[in-house]
Design an enzyme around this catalytic site. Structure first.
Site, PDB file in Angstrom:
ATOM      1  N   ASN A  15       3.157  37.041  26.707  1.00  0.00           N
ATOM      2  CA  ASN A  15       3.306  38.334  27.401  1.00  0.00           C
ATOM      3  C   ASN A  15       4.478  39.125  26.825  1.00  0.00           C
ATOM      4  OD1 ASN A  15       1.427  38.938  29.745  1.00  0.00           O
ATOM      5  ND2 ASN A  15       1.912  36.786  30.128  1.00  0.00           N
ATOM      6  N   HIS A 111       1.573  37.733  37.651  1.00  0.00           N
ATOM      7  CA  HIS A 111       1.168  36.473  38.275  1.00  0.00           C
ATOM      8  C   HIS A 111      -0.309  36.226  37.961  1.00  0.00           C
ATOM      9  CE1 HIS A 111       1.204  33.182  41.084  1.00  0.00           C
ATOM     10  NE2 HIS A 111       0.100  33.663  41.629  1.00  0.00           N
TER      11      HIS A 111
HETATM   12  N1  NHR Z   1      11.301  35.006  42.897  1.00  0.00           N
HETATM   13  C1  NHR Z   1      11.136  35.735  44.010  1.00  0.00           C
HETATM   14  N2  NHR Z   1      12.133  35.765  44.869  1.00  0.00           N
HETATM   15  N3  NHR Z   1       9.988  36.405  44.268  1.00  0.00           N
HETATM   16  C2  NHR Z   1       8.964  36.339  43.399  1.00  0.00           C
HETATM   17  O1  NHR Z   1       7.867  37.010  43.670  1.00  0.00           O
HETATM   18  C3  NHR Z   1       9.080  35.566  42.221  1.00  0.00           C
HETATM   19  C4  NHR Z   1      10.296  34.914  41.994  1.00  0.00           C
HETATM   20  C5  NHR Z   1      10.471  34.104  40.859  1.00  0.00           C
HETATM   21  C6  NHR Z   1       9.445  33.953  39.964  1.00  0.00           C
HETATM   22  C7  NHR Z   1       7.087  34.264  39.281  1.00  0.00           C
HETATM   23  C8  NHR Z   1       6.100  33.341  40.039  1.00  0.00           C
HETATM   24  C9  NHR Z   1       4.693  33.419  39.451  1.00  0.00           C
HETATM   25  O2  NHR Z   1       4.279  34.458  38.948  1.00  0.00           O
HETATM   26  C10 NHR Z   1       8.222  34.570  40.192  1.00  0.00           C
HETATM   27  C11 NHR Z   1       8.036  35.402  41.303  1.00  0.00           C
HETATM   28  C12 NHR Z   1       7.894  30.010  39.721  1.00  0.00           C
HETATM   29  C13 NHR Z   1       7.448  29.349  40.839  1.00  0.00           C
HETATM   30  C14 NHR Z   1       7.944  27.954  41.172  1.00  0.00           C
HETATM   31  O3  NHR Z   1       7.468  27.322  42.098  1.00  0.00           O
HETATM   32  C15 NHR Z   1       6.551  29.985  41.689  1.00  0.00           C
HETATM   33  C16 NHR Z   1       6.132  31.273  41.403  1.00  0.00           C
HETATM   34  C17 NHR Z   1       6.596  31.948  40.280  1.00  0.00           C
HETATM   35  C18 NHR Z   1       7.473  31.299  39.438  1.00  0.00           C
HETATM   36  N4  NHR Z   1       8.972  27.450  40.426  1.00  0.00           N
HETATM   37  C19 NHR Z   1       9.606  26.138  40.624  1.00  0.00           C
HETATM   38  C20 NHR Z   1      10.991  26.308  41.249  1.00  0.00           C
HETATM   39  O4  NHR Z   1      11.423  25.332  41.877  1.00  0.00           O
HETATM   40  C21 NHR Z   1       9.802  25.431  39.314  1.00  0.00           C
HETATM   41  C22 NHR Z   1       8.523  25.183  38.572  1.00  0.00           C
HETATM   42  C23 NHR Z   1       8.722  24.802  37.108  1.00  0.00           C
HETATM   43  O5  NHR Z   1       9.873  24.796  36.614  1.00  0.00           O
HETATM   44  O6  NHR Z   1       7.710  24.546  36.441  1.00  0.00           O
HETATM   45  O7  NHR Z   1      11.653  27.337  41.065  1.00  0.00           O
HETATM   46  O8  NHR Z   1       3.927  32.435  39.581  1.00  0.00           O
HETATM   47  C1  GAR Z   2       1.257  33.645  32.124  1.00  0.00           C
HETATM   48  O1  GAR Z   2      -0.077  33.311  32.425  1.00  0.00           O
HETATM   49  C2  GAR Z   2       1.946  34.138  33.378  1.00  0.00           C
HETATM   50  O2  GAR Z   2       1.119  34.904  34.207  1.00  0.00           O
HETATM   51  C3  GAR Z   2       2.279  32.844  34.028  1.00  0.00           C
HETATM   52  O3  GAR Z   2       2.675  31.981  32.986  1.00  0.00           O
HETATM   53  C4  GAR Z   2       2.052  32.387  31.782  1.00  0.00           C
HETATM   54  C5  GAR Z   2       3.124  32.659  30.758  1.00  0.00           C
HETATM   55  O4  GAR Z   2       2.578  32.828  29.483  1.00  0.00           O
HETATM   56  N1  GAR Z   2       3.337  33.009  34.960  1.00  0.00           N
HETATM   57  C6  GAR Z   2       3.555  32.160  35.923  1.00  0.00           C
HETATM   58  O5  GAR Z   2       2.810  31.236  36.163  1.00  0.00           O
HETATM   59  C7  GAR Z   2       4.823  32.426  36.676  1.00  0.00           C
HETATM   60  N2  GAR Z   2       5.010  31.379  37.621  1.00  0.00           N
HETATM   61  P1  GAR Z   2       3.460  33.418  28.305  1.00  0.00           P
HETATM   62  O6  GAR Z   2       4.772  32.648  28.273  1.00  0.00           O
HETATM   63  O7  GAR Z   2       2.652  33.152  27.082  1.00  0.00           O
HETATM   64  O8  GAR Z   2       3.667  34.869  28.578  1.00  0.00           O
END
Ligand code: NHR
Ligand code: GAR
Length: 216
Positions: A15, A111
């Site tokens: 992305n 997302h």
């Molecule tokens: N933070 C807030 N406050 N609000 C949102 O809408 C957010 C955010 C941080 C990241 C991206 C989100 C996605 O698009 C995002 C949106 C990580 C997790 C998660 O569970 C969930 C959603 C998203 C990003 N992370 C774990 C944690 O404990 C770690 C997981 C890992 O390292 O693989 O932070 O999906």
């Molecule tokens: C993308 O599919 C994005 O939507 C998703 O991870 C991928 C990143 O790809 N994001 C999440 O799941 C956030 N929690 P990229 O590193 O190749 O852009």
């Protein structure tokens, strides 16, 4: 108009690449990516940024005792670059409410689901398990509610026989690469804003799912 953009990543950065490509083709409405910051040293997106001559930094969450201190360090690094817009592009750490409040209205995420369906992780498997006929991706303003902020643009793909989480991820990702530069462009052009907790484009409140993307 000029718009300084900082991109946060955790992974391969495809992305990010679509945003770099758009800016090089003058498709970001005068937006320029001034820094890319990762919470993982091995994130492939860091090389993509370096290749494009963009400043990079790595702030490892493991180096911090808690989320507040990680977010404080992240915020300090971001703010050195005086961004107008901060873009989460595959950034995998949940952000604290203090961090989100600091950037409210200038913080976007993409997302990989048809929000409000499937906030959080493992979106494609959850869509398959539910027997859904469509999957997709949504760009939204980040608020304190995880993946719950107002939607800006959403793209759909059909789920077909034989799809698994990996095939869906690939197909959805190619849509992501189309919609994220568009949303960033709208923001850079000053057309997109978060107003009274709603996403507005050209002064019009957007529908719940954002603008439906109808490109191919
Ligand atoms: N933070 C807030 N406050 N609000 C949102 O809408 C957010 C955010 C941080 C990241 C991206 C989100 C996605 O698009 C995002 C949106 C990580 C997790 C998660 O569970 C969930 C959603 C998203 C990003 N992370 C774990 C944690 O404990 C770690 C997981 C890992 O390292 O693989 O932070 O999906
Ligand atoms: C993308 O599919 C994005 O939507 C998703 O991870 C991928 C990143 O790809 N994001 C999440 O799941 C956030 N929690 P990229 O590193 O190749 O852009």
């Amino acid at each position: 108009m000029s718009c300084r953009i900082v991109v946060l990543i955790s992974g391969s950065g495809s992305n990010l690449q679509s945003l770099i490509d758009a800016s090089q083709q003058q498709q970001l409405g005068g937006g320029s990516i001034v820094a890319v910051i990762s919470n993982k040293a091995e994130a492939g997106g860091l090389q993509r940024a370096q290749r494009a001559g963009i400043a990079t930094a790595c702030i490892k969450h493991q180096d911090f005792d808690d989320r507040d201190s990680f977010d404080a360090a992240l915020r300090e690094e971001i703010d050195r670059h005086q961004p107008d817009l901060v873009i989460l592009a595959g950034f995998m750490r949940i952000l604290t409410s203090g961090f989100v409040r600091h950037y409210l209205g200038r913080l976007l995420n993409i997302h990989p689901s048809l929000l409000p369906k499937y906030p959080g992780l493992h979106t494609h498997q959850r869509a398959l398990d539910a027997g859904d006929s469509e999957a997709g991706a949504t760009v939204h303003f980040v608020t304190e509610e995880l993946d719950g902020g107002p939607a800006i643009i959403q793209a759909k793909i059909p789920i077909i026989a034989g799809d698994d989480a990996a095939t869906l991820a690939t197909k959805v990702l190619s849509k992501e690469h189309q919609i994220y530069p568009l949303a960033a462009r709208w923001f850079a052009e000053g057309r997109l804003s978060l107003t009274a907790s709603k996403a507005t484009l050209d002064g019009q409140v957007l529908p719940q799912h954002g603008v439906p993307f109808d490109g191919n």
